[in-house]
Design a protein around this motif. Structure first.
Motif, PDB file in Angstrom:
ATOM      1  N   ALA A  37       0.860  -1.140  -0.190  1.00  0.00           N
ATOM      2  CA  ALA A  37      -0.051  -0.001  -0.175  1.00  0.00           C
ATOM      3  C   ALA A  37       1.046   1.180   0.002  1.00  0.00           C
ATOM      4  O   ALA A  37       1.698   1.193   0.919  1.00  0.00           O
ATOM      5  N   VAL A  38       0.736   2.231  -0.930  1.00  0.00           N
ATOM      6  CA  VAL A  38       1.770   3.276  -1.251  1.00  0.00           C
ATOM      7  C   VAL A  38       1.021   4.462  -0.768  1.00  0.00           C
ATOM      8  O   VAL A  38      -0.388   4.863  -1.490  1.00  0.00           O
ATOM      9  N   PHE A  39       1.365   5.479  -0.215  1.00  0.00           N
ATOM     10  CA  PHE A  39       0.761   6.821   0.242  1.00  0.00           C
ATOM     11  C   PHE A  39       1.793   7.807   0.141  1.00  0.00           C
ATOM     12  O   PHE A  39       2.919   7.600  -0.038  1.00  0.00           O
ATOM     13  N   VAL A  40       1.032   9.015   0.107  1.00  0.00           N
ATOM     14  CA  VAL A  40       1.965  10.311   0.099  1.00  0.00           C
ATOM     15  C   VAL A  40       1.442  11.085   0.914  1.00  0.00           C
ATOM     16  O   VAL A  40       0.108  11.249   0.882  1.00  0.00           O
ATOM     17  N   ASP A  41       2.323  11.897   1.702  1.00  0.00           N
ATOM     18  CA  ASP A  41       1.561  12.857   2.469  1.00  0.00           C
ATOM     19  C   ASP A  41       1.492  14.207   1.911  1.00  0.00           C
ATOM     20  O   ASP A  41       1.953  14.446   0.720  1.00  0.00           O
ATOM     21  N   ARG A  42       0.836  15.180   2.584  1.00  0.00           N
ATOM     22  CA  ARG A  42       0.742  16.600   2.095  1.00  0.00           C
ATOM     23  C   ARG A  42       2.030  17.118   1.574  1.00  0.00           C
ATOM     24  O   ARG A  42       2.235  18.159   0.616  1.00  0.00           O
ATOM     25  N   ALA A  43       3.403  16.978   2.392  1.00  0.00           N
ATOM     26  CA  ALA A  43       4.464  17.293   1.825  1.00  0.00           C
ATOM     27  C   ALA A  43       5.144  16.884   0.847  1.00  0.00           C
ATOM     28  O   ALA A  43       6.145  16.990   0.334  1.00  0.00           O
ATOM     29  N   GLY A  44       4.582  15.624   0.165  1.00  0.00           N
ATOM     30  CA  GLY A  44       5.126  14.906  -0.848  1.00  0.00           C
ATOM     31  C   GLY A  44       5.867  13.883  -0.441  1.00  0.00           C
ATOM     32  O   GLY A  44       6.488  12.973  -1.408  1.00  0.00           O
ATOM     33  N   ARG A  45       5.953  13.371   0.762  1.00  0.00           N
ATOM     34  CA  ARG A  45       6.824  12.342   1.334  1.00  0.00           C
ATOM     35  C   ARG A  45       5.948  10.933   1.044  1.00  0.00           C
ATOM     36  O   ARG A  45       4.840  11.044   1.591  1.00  0.00           O
ATOM     37  N   PRO A  46       6.576   9.854   0.534  1.00  0.00           N
ATOM     38  CA  PRO A  46       6.095   8.692   0.108  1.00  0.00           C
ATOM     39  C   PRO A  46       6.282   7.991   1.346  1.00  0.00           C
ATOM     40  O   PRO A  46       7.249   7.693   2.003  1.00  0.00           O
ATOM     41  N   TYR A  47       5.253   6.840   1.574  1.00  0.00           N
ATOM     42  CA  TYR A  47       5.247   5.853   2.556  1.00  0.00           C
ATOM     43  C   TYR A  47       4.761   4.425   1.710  1.00  0.00           C
ATOM     44  O   TYR A  47       3.863   4.351   0.829  1.00  0.00           O
ATOM     45  N   ALA A  48       5.246   3.272   2.144  1.00  0.00           N
ATOM     46  CA  ALA A  48       4.713   2.008   1.551  1.00  0.00           C
ATOM     47  C   ALA A  48       4.717   0.873   2.799  1.00  0.00           C
ATOM     48  O   ALA A  48       5.999   0.971   3.469  1.00  0.00           O
ATOM     49  N   ILE A  49       3.802   0.205   2.976  1.00  0.00           N
ATOM     50  CA  ILE A  49       3.492  -1.115   4.045  1.00  0.00           C
ATOM     51  C   ILE A  49       2.872  -1.928   3.040  1.00  0.00           C
ATOM     52  O   ILE A  49       2.378  -1.867   2.317  1.00  0.00           O
ATOM     53  N   GLY A  50       2.727  -2.925   4.123  1.00  0.00           N
ATOM     54  CA  GLY A  50       2.321  -4.281   3.265  1.00  0.00           C
ATOM     55  C   GLY A  50       0.750  -3.867   3.328  1.00  0.00           C
ATOM     56  O   GLY A  50       0.044  -3.153   4.016  1.00  0.00           O
ATOM     57  N   ASN A  51       0.026  -4.185   2.290  1.00  0.00           N
ATOM     58  CA  ASN A  51      -1.290  -4.141   1.978  1.00  0.00           C
ATOM     59  C   ASN A  51      -2.296  -5.072   2.663  1.00  0.00           C
ATOM     60  O   ASN A  51      -3.484  -4.569   2.746  1.00  0.00           O
ATOM     61  N   GLN A  52      -1.835  -6.106   3.169  1.00  0.00           N
ATOM     62  CA  GLN A  52      -2.649  -6.957   3.940  1.00  0.00           C
ATOM     63  C   GLN A  52      -2.970  -6.744   5.430  1.00  0.00           C
ATOM     64  O   GLN A  52      -2.122  -6.338   6.010  1.00  0.00           O
ATOM     65  N   ASP A  53      -4.188  -6.553   5.670  1.00  0.00           N
ATOM     66  CA  ASP A  53      -4.747  -6.148   6.995  1.00  0.00           C
ATOM     67  C   ASP A  53      -4.462  -7.411   7.749  1.00  0.00           C
ATOM     68  O   ASP A  53      -4.974  -8.583   7.766  1.00  0.00           O
ATOM     69  N   PRO A  54      -3.602  -7.437   8.919  1.00  0.00           N
ATOM     70  CA  PRO A  54      -3.418  -8.695   9.781  1.00  0.00           C
ATOM     71  C   PRO A  54      -4.373  -9.075  10.469  1.00  0.00           C
ATOM     72  O   PRO A  54      -4.141 -10.355  10.935  1.00  0.00           O
TER      73      PRO A  54
END
Length: 110
Positions: A37-54
């Motif tokens: 799961a890939v996200f970006v915050d309002r400052a343009g910083r990207p994040y990525a975590i596993g997409n599966q809800d444990p």
């Protein structure tokens, strides 16, 4: 600018940074068959975590609600609402649970 995740084979281009909307996630299928799961915050910083809800096993974290607590960005699962820190993957509601995080970077497109 592209968003790239580090996977076993090296850096994988996921999408253009401009395709990401702050507060919304996208799912990316990785070479090993898992999802990020890939996200970006309002400052343009990207994040990525596993997409599966444990908690449910469903691949839905990319559809979660993004927020922040104490200056730490998180995504809340759309199913049971547990919150996962986007930097560490740690569940903010159950310390015994975490999701995978991926090193992420932006790169200039040529």
């Amino acid at each position: 600018m592209t968003v790239e995740l580090q996977v076993a084979q090296g850096w994988l281009t996921v999408c253009e940074l401009s395709a990401l909307v702050p507060g919304r996630g996208v799912a990316a299928l990785l070479p090993d068959g898992s999802q990020a799961a890939v996200f970006v915050d309002r400052a343009g910083r990207p994040y990525a975590i596993g997409n599966q809800d444990p908690f449910t096993g469903a691949h839905v974290l990319s559809r979660g609600l993004v927020g922040a607590v104490g200056g730490r960005p998180f995504v809340a699962s759309p199913l049971l609402k547990q919150r996962f820190d986007l930097e560490s993957g740690r569940c903010l509601d159950d310390e015994a649970v975490a999701v995978r995080t991926y090193p992420v970077r932006t790169a200039a497109t040529s």
